[in-house]
Design an enzyme around this catalytic site. Structure first.
Site, PDB file in Angstrom:
ATOM      1  N   CYS A 205      -3.295 -10.211 -11.794  1.00 21.94           N
ATOM      2  CA  CYS A 205      -3.843  -9.030 -11.127  1.00 21.94           C
ATOM      3  C   CYS A 205      -3.436  -7.820 -11.948  1.00 21.94           C
ATOM      4  O   CYS A 205      -3.724  -7.744 -13.138  1.00 21.94           O
ATOM      5  CB  CYS A 205      -3.395  -8.946  -9.675  1.00 21.94           C
ATOM      6  SG  CYS A 205      -1.610  -8.919  -9.441  1.00 21.94           S
TER       7      CYS A 205
ATOM      8  N   ARG B  99      -0.234  -9.457  -6.332  1.00 20.29           N
ATOM      9  CA  ARG B  99      -1.369  -9.999  -5.597  1.00 20.29           C
ATOM     10  C   ARG B  99      -1.716 -11.394  -6.117  1.00 20.29           C
ATOM     11  O   ARG B  99      -2.147 -12.260  -5.373  1.00 20.29           O
ATOM     12  CB  ARG B  99      -2.593  -9.074  -5.761  1.00 20.29           C
ATOM     13  CG  ARG B  99      -2.495  -7.796  -4.985  1.00 20.29           C
ATOM     14  CD  ARG B  99      -3.654  -6.872  -5.307  1.00 20.29           C
ATOM     15  NE  ARG B  99      -3.520  -6.220  -6.610  1.00 20.29           N
ATOM     16  CZ  ARG B  99      -4.381  -5.347  -7.111  1.00 20.29           C
ATOM     17  NH1 ARG B  99      -5.452  -5.019  -6.422  1.00 20.29           N
ATOM     18  NH2 ARG B  99      -4.185  -4.793  -8.282  1.00 20.29           N
TER      19      ARG B  99
END
Lengths: 145, 289
Positions: free
Chosen positions: B239, B244
């Protein structure tokens, strides 16, 4: 003493661990959003898009004074605390005080290391929004020096 | 949860409520994006692990050393056989990140509380400001496990070999529309776009409104049928800074049972600044959002 200087002194004199406690205090002190601004918030106005939380932050200049209307959810205590600090330092001051304030405020407060580089983006965005909008609404340019 | 490939790595809020006093065997760990959130109130008997202060080396861009990880666990009363249950804000992004770091150092018994902080609070369960302390342990960590972490050279080779890469950022980031972040030089990347060949599956597609993970069949539809991944593929997720993507790493590895999935924690902040590597812009593959 300017309110900003008092704030800087408060944070600079605190130990790093105490700075978290100070932030927590500020997170609890953010004044409630005046009811007439609630519809603006709900319409998505004044959002700080760089924040990962729905932060509403609307600086204005009224009668030569800075006014800050803001609402930050309790689930985001760090941006909420920083917003409350900006209200405390700048609300009611002339626009020049905002524009002459240091650009690296988060570092001078000593909270940047607590947050780490990756978390600073949202708070920096709030501060930049304050400076940009106050400059625009007061017809001044940021960083006059 | 039974349908997931490794159902033992997810526990419900009910389970946590029943086990929060079993502090001899279970350590509940709150790990949040917001550094102050734990202090505003947390699950009783939960300790805090902060992804910046506790897990990252302040000098080297890397995680803490094995010795510092041992000290971290010892100071939180985590022994080698403690079941560590992570939960946090933002749909457990940082809980998954902390889970991944614990796996990196070889901690065996790790779980995520499904739904995270949001679900615990939505259910009206108790929070406290009391910070617990537990007897120190002697903790022995393993050397970092390279099977779950990808470095840039490996990502480059992976890309050249045409193996699957999953970019879990927003479609706008993936397409390279967010080229410009004025005022935030400390976080910018000099190129915007994605690693050539990467498919875009925003992390959020794996969770429901209440913060819990989607059921296995829905996850299979997204990752297997729509994106064409196969459980024996070697997959790398990334990410912006690797948090994430550790969420998606968790989904692929534990909920769908992929054997070979790595998180590239250098992620876009590294790739978008690397001299001499290609990027791709635009979007044949961006997810609809």
């Amino acid at each position: 003493m300017r309110k900003l200087d008092a704030l800087l002194e408060l944070f600079q004199e605190a130990e790093p661990a105490e700075r978290l406690e100070l932030l927590l205090d500020f997170a609890e002190r953010l004044p409630p959003l005046p009811p007439e601004y609630v519809p603006l918030r709900d319409a998505g106005l004044g959002m700080v898009h760089e924040c990962q939380s729905p932060v509403f932050f609307l600086p204005e200049v009224q009668d030569g004074r800075v006014r800050i209307y803001a609402d930050v959810p309790r689930e985001a205590p760090t941006p909420r605390a920083f917003t409350a600090m900006l209200v405390e330092a700048f609300d009611g001051e002339p626009p020049e005080v905002v524009l002459e304030a240091p650009e690296d405020l988060l570092y001078r407060l000593g909270i940047a290391p607590l947050l780490g580089m990756q978390r600073l983006r949202g708070l920096t965005a709030i501060y930049q929004k304050l400076r940009r909008e106050v400059a625009e609404k007061a017809g001044l340019s940021a960083n006059p020096r | 949860m039974a349908a997931y490939a490794h159902p033992e790595v997810l526990v419900s809020t009910d389970w946590v409520a029943e086990h929060l006093n079993d502090t001899e065997h279970v350590r509940i760990v709150e790990s949040d994006e917001d550094v102050l959130l734990y202090e505003t109130g947390h699950i009783p008997n939960a300790v805090k692990i902060d992804w910046v202060q506790d897990l990252q080396d302040p000098i080297v861009r890397d995680y803490i050393s094995k010795e510092r990880f041992e000290e971290l666990c010892a100071s939180r009363g985590i022994a080698n056989d403690t079941l560590v249950v992570f939960y946090g804000d933002k749909n457990n992004w940082w809980a998954c990140y902390a889970f991944w770091v614990f796996k990196l150092f070889g901690h065996e018994k790790c779980a995520i509380m499904d739904g995270g902080r949001q679900k615990w609070i939505a259910e009206g369960r108790p929070l406290t400001r009391e910070v617990p302390s537990f007897p120190r342990t002697t903790y022995r960590a393993k050397a970092p496990d390279p099977s779950i972490r990808a470095f840039r050279e490996e990502v480059l080779a992976h890309m050249r070999a045409g193996k699957p890469l999953i970019d879990v950022r927003t479609p706008a980031e993936y397409r390279g529309e967010l080229t410009h972040m004025p005022d935030y030089p400390q976080e910018g990347a000099l190129r915007a776009g994605h690693i050539p060949g990467a498919k875009n599956v925003p992390w959020s597609m794996a969770v429901r409104e209440d913060g819990t993970f989607k059921p296995r069949e829905e996850l299979e539809r997204i990752y297997l049928r729509e994106k064409g991944l196969k459980p024996d593929d070697e997959v790398i997720t990334y990410c912006r800074i690797g948090e994430r993507s550790s969420h998606t790493w968790f989904v692929l590895k534990y909920l769908l049972g992929f054997e070979h999935v790595k998180n590239y924690d250098g992620s876009w902040t590294e790739w978008g600044n690397l001299v001499g590597v290609p990027i791709e812009k635009g979007d044949p593959e961006a997810a609809q959002s």
